[in-house]
Motif scaffolding. Structure first.
Motif, PDB file in Angstrom:
ATOM      1  N   PHE A 195       1.397   6.693  -0.462  1.00  0.00           N
ATOM      2  CA  PHE A 195       0.843   5.588  -1.242  1.00  0.00           C
ATOM      3  C   PHE A 195       1.757   5.249  -2.410  1.00  0.00           C
ATOM      4  O   PHE A 195       2.329   6.131  -3.038  1.00  0.00           O
ATOM      5  CB  PHE A 195      -0.536   5.950  -1.808  1.00  0.00           C
ATOM      6  CG  PHE A 195      -1.613   6.021  -0.773  1.00  0.00           C
ATOM      7  CD1 PHE A 195      -2.001   4.891  -0.076  1.00  0.00           C
ATOM      8  CD2 PHE A 195      -2.245   7.217  -0.499  1.00  0.00           C
ATOM      9  CE1 PHE A 195      -2.988   4.950   0.887  1.00  0.00           C
ATOM     10  CE2 PHE A 195      -3.242   7.296   0.452  1.00  0.00           C
ATOM     11  CZ  PHE A 195      -3.605   6.160   1.150  1.00  0.00           C
ATOM     12  N   LEU A 196       1.852   3.974  -2.699  1.00  0.00           N
ATOM     13  CA  LEU A 196       2.512   3.525  -3.918  1.00  0.00           C
ATOM     14  C   LEU A 196       1.596   3.858  -5.103  1.00  0.00           C
ATOM     15  O   LEU A 196       0.370   3.969  -4.936  1.00  0.00           O
ATOM     16  CB  LEU A 196       2.798   2.026  -3.846  1.00  0.00           C
ATOM     17  CG  LEU A 196       3.902   1.635  -2.859  1.00  0.00           C
ATOM     18  CD1 LEU A 196       3.878   0.149  -2.575  1.00  0.00           C
ATOM     19  CD2 LEU A 196       5.262   2.052  -3.412  1.00  0.00           C
ATOM     20  N   ILE A 202       0.828  -1.206   0.000  1.00  0.00           N
ATOM     21  CA  ILE A 202       0.000   0.000   0.000  1.00  0.00           C
ATOM     22  C   ILE A 202       0.863   1.256   0.000  1.00  0.00           C
ATOM     23  O   ILE A 202       0.565   2.215  -0.701  1.00  0.00           O
ATOM     24  CB  ILE A 202      -0.944  -0.003   1.226  1.00  0.00           C
ATOM     25  CG1 ILE A 202      -1.950  -1.157   1.099  1.00  0.00           C
ATOM     26  CG2 ILE A 202      -1.648   1.344   1.386  1.00  0.00           C
ATOM     27  CD1 ILE A 202      -2.853  -1.324   2.299  1.00  0.00           C
ATOM     28  N   ASN A 203       1.917   1.235   0.788  1.00  0.00           N
ATOM     29  CA  ASN A 203       2.733   2.448   0.964  1.00  0.00           C
ATOM     30  C   ASN A 203       4.214   2.167   0.756  1.00  0.00           C
ATOM     31  O   ASN A 203       4.673   1.038   0.854  1.00  0.00           O
ATOM     32  CB  ASN A 203       2.505   3.042   2.354  1.00  0.00           C
ATOM     33  CG  ASN A 203       2.901   2.091   3.460  1.00  0.00           C
ATOM     34  OD1 ASN A 203       2.122   1.223   3.839  1.00  0.00           O
ATOM     35  ND2 ASN A 203       4.106   2.231   3.967  1.00  0.00           N
ATOM     36  N   GLU A 204       4.924   3.265   0.498  1.00  0.00           N
ATOM     37  CA  GLU A 204       6.380   3.214   0.345  1.00  0.00           C
ATOM     38  C   GLU A 204       7.042   2.864   1.675  1.00  0.00           C
ATOM     39  O   GLU A 204       6.598   3.289   2.740  1.00  0.00           O
ATOM     40  CB  GLU A 204       6.920   4.577  -0.089  1.00  0.00           C
ATOM     41  CG  GLU A 204       6.550   4.993  -1.478  1.00  0.00           C
ATOM     42  CD  GLU A 204       7.153   6.339  -1.835  1.00  0.00           C
ATOM     43  OE1 GLU A 204       8.167   6.765  -1.228  1.00  0.00           O
ATOM     44  OE2 GLU A 204       6.608   6.985  -2.750  1.00  0.00           O
ATOM     45  N   VAL A 205       8.119   2.129   1.583  1.00  0.00           N
ATOM     46  CA  VAL A 205       8.984   1.838   2.716  1.00  0.00           C
ATOM     47  C   VAL A 205      10.369   1.568   2.130  1.00  0.00           C
ATOM     48  O   VAL A 205      10.484   1.027   1.030  1.00  0.00           O
ATOM     49  CB  VAL A 205       8.459   0.663   3.577  1.00  0.00           C
ATOM     50  CG1 VAL A 205       8.470  -0.646   2.811  1.00  0.00           C
ATOM     51  CG2 VAL A 205       9.198   0.537   4.879  1.00  0.00           C
ATOM     52  N   LEU A 206      11.390   2.001   2.820  1.00  0.00           N
ATOM     53  CA  LEU A 206      12.765   1.838   2.364  1.00  0.00           C
ATOM     54  C   LEU A 206      12.974   2.447   0.973  1.00  0.00           C
ATOM     55  O   LEU A 206      13.561   1.827   0.089  1.00  0.00           O
ATOM     56  CB  LEU A 206      13.186   0.362   2.386  1.00  0.00           C
ATOM     57  CG  LEU A 206      13.106  -0.328   3.744  1.00  0.00           C
ATOM     58  CD1 LEU A 206      13.406  -1.815   3.619  1.00  0.00           C
ATOM     59  CD2 LEU A 206      14.051   0.324   4.752  1.00  0.00           C
ATOM     60  N   LEU A 211       0.093  -3.445  -6.915  1.00  0.00           N
ATOM     61  CA  LEU A 211      -1.267  -3.774  -6.487  1.00  0.00           C
ATOM     62  C   LEU A 211      -2.282  -3.542  -7.592  1.00  0.00           C
ATOM     63  O   LEU A 211      -3.238  -4.304  -7.724  1.00  0.00           O
ATOM     64  CB  LEU A 211      -1.641  -2.974  -5.234  1.00  0.00           C
ATOM     65  CG  LEU A 211      -3.012  -3.273  -4.639  1.00  0.00           C
ATOM     66  CD1 LEU A 211      -3.160  -4.748  -4.276  1.00  0.00           C
ATOM     67  CD2 LEU A 211      -3.269  -2.396  -3.415  1.00  0.00           C
ATOM     68  N   LEU A 212      -2.105  -2.513  -8.394  1.00  0.00           N
ATOM     69  CA  LEU A 212      -3.083  -2.237  -9.446  1.00  0.00           C
ATOM     70  C   LEU A 212      -3.157  -3.389 -10.444  1.00  0.00           C
ATOM     71  O   LEU A 212      -4.256  -3.837 -10.799  1.00  0.00           O
ATOM     72  CB  LEU A 212      -2.754  -0.914 -10.154  1.00  0.00           C
ATOM     73  CG  LEU A 212      -3.791  -0.428 -11.160  1.00  0.00           C
ATOM     74  CD1 LEU A 212      -5.172  -0.274 -10.532  1.00  0.00           C
ATOM     75  CD2 LEU A 212      -3.338   0.886 -11.785  1.00  0.00           C
ATOM     76  N   SER A 213      -2.031  -3.899 -10.892  1.00  0.00           N
ATOM     77  CA  SER A 213      -2.073  -5.022 -11.840  1.00  0.00           C
ATOM     78  C   SER A 213      -2.584  -6.292 -11.167  1.00  0.00           C
ATOM     79  O   SER A 213      -3.322  -7.065 -11.776  1.00  0.00           O
ATOM     80  CB  SER A 213      -0.719  -5.242 -12.514  1.00  0.00           C
ATOM     81  OG  SER A 213       0.309  -5.353 -11.577  1.00  0.00           O
TER      82      SER A 213
END
Length: 178
Positions: free
Chosen positions: A32-33, A13-17, A162-164
């Motif tokens: 959000f990604l 869901i979200n950016e990390v690193l 996630l979208l694909s």
């Protein structure tokens, strides 16, 4: 019985690193990604529930308080709602990574507890994650599993984002409705 999509949080869901954020320890660190709000909004049309199930060992390790984590999740839910995307519930494991608790993925307790609370048929549900522990948790719970990344031999399918993955999940659901 209801159907659901279980989503890991960090990396799904979200950016990390990333260059912008290392860890999400407060709402201002939450990004959000690409395509995530759209993906969740699409999934909302086909599933009774969308859940977030996330290991958050930073609480157990003392990097943030549980109240801060709850604020982050409230922020996430509120920001997604601005796009018409709904998260119905968030489950998290606040324990240290090697605490040996039942709720930490690869354990399936978070998924099973949510499925009981919301009367979800796990066989008609999906787990989407970006680590092997996410996929293992989904398999143990009895869901179909989708890995976001390069490769996971245990996952039912692998997608870049996630979208694909959501588009494929929706096609799978539609195929079973015919």
């Amino acid at each position: 019985m209801n159907s659901a999509v279980f989503l890991d949080r960090d990396g799904v869901i979200n950016e990390v690193l990333t260059n912008r954020v290392k860890f999400v320890n407060q709402p201002k660190d939450f990004y959000f990604l690409p395509g995530v709000p759209e993906a969740i909004k699409q999934l909302n049309r086909y599933f009774d529930f969308i859940f977030v199930v996330t290991n958050q060992g930073g609480v157990g390790l003392g990097f943030m308080k549980e109240s801060q984590l709850i604020q982050i999740h409230e922020h996430m839910v509120k920001e997604l709602a601005k796009f018409g995307a709904i998260i119905h519930d968030v489950a998290f494991c606040p324990h240290k990574p090697k605490a040996g608790c039942e709720c930490r993925k690869p354990g399936s307790k978070m998924l099973i507890d949510l499925s009981r609370k919301y009367h979800v048929n796990l066989e008609n549900s999906y787990m989407v994650g970006d680590t092997d522990t996410d996929i293992q948790a989904g398999k143990k719970a009895g869901t179909k599993t989708f890995f976001l990344g390069e490769n996971d031999p245990l996952a039912d399918a692998v997608f870049p984002d996630l979208l694909s993955a959501s588009q494929w999940i929706i096609q799978d659901v539609q195929a079973h409705l015919k």
